[in-house]
Design a protein around this motif. Structure first.
Motif, PDB file in Angstrom:
ATOM      1  N   PHE A  80       0.859  -1.178   0.000  1.00 15.05           N
ATOM      2  CA  PHE A  80       0.000   0.000   0.000  1.00 15.05           C
ATOM      3  C   PHE A  80       0.900   1.234   0.000  1.00 15.05           C
ATOM      4  N   VAL A  81       0.678   2.131  -0.971  1.00 22.16           N
ATOM      5  CA  VAL A  81       1.438   3.382  -1.081  1.00 22.16           C
ATOM      6  C   VAL A  81       0.499   4.519  -0.662  1.00 22.16           C
ATOM      7  N   PRO A  82       0.459   4.876   0.629  1.00 25.68           N
ATOM      8  CA  PRO A  82      -0.516   5.864   1.085  1.00 25.68           C
ATOM      9  C   PRO A  82      -0.051   7.294   0.859  1.00 25.68           C
ATOM     10  N   ARG A  83      -0.935   8.119   0.333  1.00 26.57           N
ATOM     11  CA  ARG A  83      -0.698   9.560   0.276  1.00 26.57           C
ATOM     12  C   ARG A  83      -1.697  10.266   1.192  1.00 26.57           C
ATOM     13  N   LEU A  84      -3.001  10.120   0.903  1.00 25.00           N
ATOM     14  CA  LEU A  84      -4.011  10.716   1.770  1.00 25.00           C
ATOM     15  C   LEU A  84      -3.967  10.079   3.163  1.00 25.00           C
ATOM     16  N   HIS A  85      -4.011  10.916   4.193  1.00 28.39           N
ATOM     17  CA  HIS A  85      -3.990  10.461   5.599  1.00 28.39           C
ATOM     18  C   HIS A  85      -2.792   9.554   5.873  1.00 28.39           C
ATOM     19  N   GLN A  86      -1.644   9.930   5.308  1.00 27.14           N
ATOM     20  CA  GLN A  86      -0.454   9.099   5.491  1.00 27.14           C
ATOM     21  C   GLN A  86      -0.092   8.943   6.970  1.00 27.14           C
ATOM     22  N   ALA A  87      -0.173  10.031   7.737  1.00 27.78           N
ATOM     23  CA  ALA A  87       0.215   9.969   9.144  1.00 27.78           C
ATOM     24  C   ALA A  87      -0.644   8.975   9.922  1.00 27.78           C
ATOM     25  N   ALA A  88      -1.959   9.012   9.682  1.00 26.58           N
ATOM     26  CA  ALA A  88      -2.851   8.091  10.398  1.00 26.58           C
ATOM     27  C   ALA A  88      -2.615   6.656   9.964  1.00 26.58           C
ATOM     28  N   SER A 270      11.332   8.910  -0.704  1.00 25.65           N
ATOM     29  CA  SER A 270      11.157  10.284  -0.246  1.00 25.65           C
ATOM     30  C   SER A 270      11.768  11.217  -1.280  1.00 25.65           C
ATOM     31  N   ASN A 271      11.425  12.490  -1.145  1.00 21.86           N
ATOM     32  CA  ASN A 271      11.913  13.499  -2.084  1.00 21.86           C
ATOM     33  C   ASN A 271      12.350  14.718  -1.286  1.00 21.86           C
ATOM     34  N   ILE A 272      13.622  15.088  -1.418  1.00 23.54           N
ATOM     35  CA  ILE A 272      14.210  16.149  -0.608  1.00 23.54           C
ATOM     36  C   ILE A 272      14.675  17.262  -1.543  1.00 23.54           C
ATOM     37  N   GLN A 273      14.135  18.459  -1.335  1.00 25.65           N
ATOM     38  CA  GLN A 273      14.301  19.555  -2.291  1.00 25.65           C
ATOM     39  C   GLN A 273      15.205  20.646  -1.748  1.00 25.65           C
ATOM     40  N   PHE A 274      16.091  21.133  -2.611  1.00 23.38           N
ATOM     41  CA  PHE A 274      17.026  22.199  -2.259  1.00 23.38           C
ATOM     42  C   PHE A 274      16.947  23.325  -3.287  1.00 23.38           C
ATOM     43  N   ARG A 275      17.283  24.524  -2.821  1.00 21.17           N
ATOM     44  CA  ARG A 275      17.503  25.668  -3.708  1.00 21.17           C
ATOM     45  C   ARG A 275      18.705  26.444  -3.178  1.00 21.17           C
ATOM     46  N   MET A 284      14.828  23.219   1.027  1.00 24.98           N
ATOM     47  CA  MET A 284      13.561  23.896   0.761  1.00 24.98           C
ATOM     48  C   MET A 284      12.392  23.099   1.341  1.00 24.98           C
ATOM     49  N   ASP A 285      12.327  21.801   1.052  1.00 19.07           N
ATOM     50  CA  ASP A 285      11.197  21.004   1.523  1.00 19.07           C
ATOM     51  C   ASP A 285      11.567  19.528   1.522  1.00 19.07           C
ATOM     52  N   VAL A 286      10.820  18.755   2.300  1.00 20.52           N
ATOM     53  CA  VAL A 286      10.986  17.309   2.365  1.00 20.52           C
ATOM     54  C   VAL A 286       9.621  16.666   2.193  1.00 20.52           C
ATOM     55  N   ASN A 287       9.492  15.775   1.240  1.00 21.51           N
ATOM     56  CA  ASN A 287       8.259  15.024   1.014  1.00 21.51           C
ATOM     57  C   ASN A 287       8.473  13.584   1.454  1.00 21.51           C
ATOM     58  N   THR A 288       7.604  13.108   2.334  1.00 23.10           N
ATOM     59  CA  THR A 288       7.721  11.731   2.841  1.00 23.10           C
ATOM     60  C   THR A 288       6.936  10.764   1.966  1.00 23.10           C
ATOM     61  N   ARG A 289       6.959  10.989   0.679  1.00 16.10           N
ATOM     62  CA  ARG A 289       6.204  10.197  -0.298  1.00 16.10           C
ATOM     63  C   ARG A 289       6.971  10.237  -1.615  1.00 16.10           C
ATOM     64  N   PRO A 290       6.612   9.388  -2.577  1.00 15.95           N
ATOM     65  CA  PRO A 290       7.235   9.476  -3.900  1.00 15.95           C
ATOM     66  C   PRO A 290       6.876  10.798  -4.568  1.00 15.95           C
ATOM     67  N   ALA A 291       7.832  11.412  -5.237  1.00 14.12           N
ATOM     68  CA  ALA A 291       7.584  12.643  -5.974  1.00 14.12           C
ATOM     69  C   ALA A 291       6.809  12.345  -7.253  1.00 14.12           C
ATOM     70  N   GLY A 292       6.014  13.317  -7.684  1.00 11.86           N
ATOM     71  CA  GLY A 292       5.293  13.144  -8.942  1.00 11.86           C
ATOM     72  C   GLY A 292       6.220  12.937 -10.130  1.00 11.86           C
ATOM     73  N   GLY A 293       7.420  13.516 -10.063  1.00 10.88           N
ATOM     74  CA  GLY A 293       8.369  13.392 -11.172  1.00 10.88           C
ATOM     75  C   GLY A 293       9.329  12.229 -11.041  1.00 10.88           C
ATOM     76  N   LEU A 294       9.071  11.324 -10.108  1.00  8.73           N
ATOM     77  CA  LEU A 294       9.987  10.203  -9.880  1.00  8.73           C
ATOM     78  C   LEU A 294      10.240   9.390 -11.141  1.00  8.73           C
ATOM     79  N   HIS A 295       9.210   9.246 -11.969  1.00  3.36           N
ATOM     80  CA  HIS A 295       9.343   8.424 -13.175  1.00  3.36           C
ATOM     81  C   HIS A 295      10.396   8.961 -14.127  1.00  3.36           C
ATOM     82  N   GLN A 296      10.763  10.247 -13.976  1.00  5.48           N
ATOM     83  CA  GLN A 296      11.755  10.824 -14.885  1.00  5.48           C
ATOM     84  C   GLN A 296      13.125  10.177 -14.720  1.00  5.48           C
ATOM     85  N   LEU A 297      13.353   9.479 -13.596  1.00  6.44           N
ATOM     86  CA  LEU A 297      14.617   8.766 -13.418  1.00  6.44           C
ATOM     87  C   LEU A 297      14.767   7.617 -14.412  1.00  6.44           C
ATOM     88  N   SER A 298      13.676   7.264 -15.101  1.00  5.42           N
ATOM     89  CA  SER A 298      13.802   6.240 -16.148  1.00  5.42           C
ATOM     90  C   SER A 298      14.747   6.697 -17.248  1.00  5.42           C
TER      91      SER A 298
END
Length: 375
Positions: A80-88, A270-275, A284-298
């Protein structure tokens, strides 16, 4: 015979149709079935899935966990890859394991740290990762004080919600009065300070904003894959400078990302963003989920979604390193199919037309950040 893997994505971003594509095109040619749920019947992830359902609205976090457990048990979900209500959801990891489902998400302690950007900045700074200066503001006086201090130092001030995802609520403060310049051309993130103060004066509740200097490009998003043992398996940076995108393995971006991912136990994707702040990268930010652009690593020869699913299943993929770095590219939108409409849609402003006797062309939607094209 190797059994198929059943994966569920809940109320996820439209771009994750490509995440789903990569799961099916896994290097081991393993059978994958994908279940998707969403609150929007026209989300393209529903059409891309093997099975799909609309999610009930209005559930509390606790109610959503009960719904999720039922989905996992009825559907035989392996991962299960949860985004909505991930903390719960992650707070009930043991309950999901009891029904045979692995959660592709960090532990609750890590999710809690990065839910609030102020707590995240304080925690990250404590382990030596550079962060920009920031002010937490609740009202007009605090906002003015933060803006004046930033402007006195020669910076443009911006703000965003202290808790939130993506660029929702991000604005840049300007002293220029509202004029036709804001009405000609495309909408802009710039907003006059006097209008913000007027809105705050009329607000019924105090805000919770993070005010900071506007950071400069390039923006580098480091996609990380970390095991439950807190050891990182993958760290690759995706660069963004205007329209131009690319990839990097430079340690000025990867070293702080590894420190965060391993230090805080950001298990799985996870996705960790810098500027840039001056001449140095800052968080800049830390996302505890897959980034929307993750597929670009293909474009670098990496199938990160499949490596993460293997890790969740207890099959360590080992070090996931790009065999090459893809050339610079840009992103364009493209059509994706939608599910057939099950409830007739009526548009009052248009006359009703008779349905055709033959099947209509499949509905489609444009998915942003979809297809990567070389520059």
């Amino acid at each position: 015979m190797v059994s198929r893997v059943r994966v569920w994505l809940n109320r996820t971003y439209a771009e994750n149709v490509f995440f789903m594509d990569q799961l099916r095109r896994n290097p081991g040619d393993r059978a994958v079935e994908i279940h998707a749920t969403h609150g929007d019947a026209d989300s393209p992830v529903l059409a891309a899935a093997d099975t799909a359902e609309l999610e009930p609205e209005g559930l509390s976090p606790a109610g959503y966990v009960e719904y999720a457990l039922d989905q996992c048990q009825r559907r035989g979900i392996d991962v299960f890859v949860p985004r909505l209500h991930q903390a719960a959801v992650v707070a009930h990891r043991a309950d999901f394991e009891a029904v045979g489902t692995a959660l592709l998400a960090p532990p609750p302690e890590a999710v809690a740290v990065f839910h609030d950007k102020v707590i995240a900045y304080e925690a990250v700074r404590a382990i030596g990762v550079p962060v920009p200066p920031w002010w937490r503001v609740r009202g007009a006086e605090e906002l003015v004080a933060a803006v004046e201090e930033l402007e006195a130092a020669g910076h443009k001030a911006c703000f965003k919600p202290a808790s939130g995802a993506g660029g929702v609520g991000f604005r840049v403060i300007t002293r220029s009065p509202f004029s036709m310049a804001q009405l000609n051309g495309f909408p802009s993130p710039y907003v006059p300070l006097d209008l913000v103060l007027d809105a705050l004066a009329q607000a019924e509740e105090e805000v919770d904003w993070l005010v900071m200097p506007r950071l400069e490009q390039p923006e580098v998003s480091v996609d990380c894959l970390t095991g439950p043992d807190n050891r990182i398996r993958m760290a690759v940076g995706r660069t963004k400078n205007g329209r131009r995108r690319g990839f990097t393995l430079h340690e000025q971006w990867l070293e702080p990302a590894r420190a965060i991912a391993e230090g805080f136990g950001l298990h799985y994707l996870s996705n960790i963003q810098f500027r840039m702040f001056g001449d140095r990268p800052v968080l800049m930010d830390v996302n505890t989920r897959p980034a929307g652009g993750l597929h670009q690593l293909s474009l670098c020869g990496i199938n990160a979604p499949w490596a993460a699913v293997r890790l969740a299943l207890g099959e360590d993929p080992g070090e996931v390193a790009p065999p090459f770095l893809g050339q610079d590219y840009t992103v364009v939108s493209g059509p994706r199919p939608l599910r057939s409409v099950t409830v007739p849609q009526q548009r009052l402003e248009e006359p009703q037309q008779a349905r055709p006797a033959v099947p209509a062309p499949i509905n489609s939607v444009e998915v942003r950040a979809g297809q990567a094209l070389p520059l």
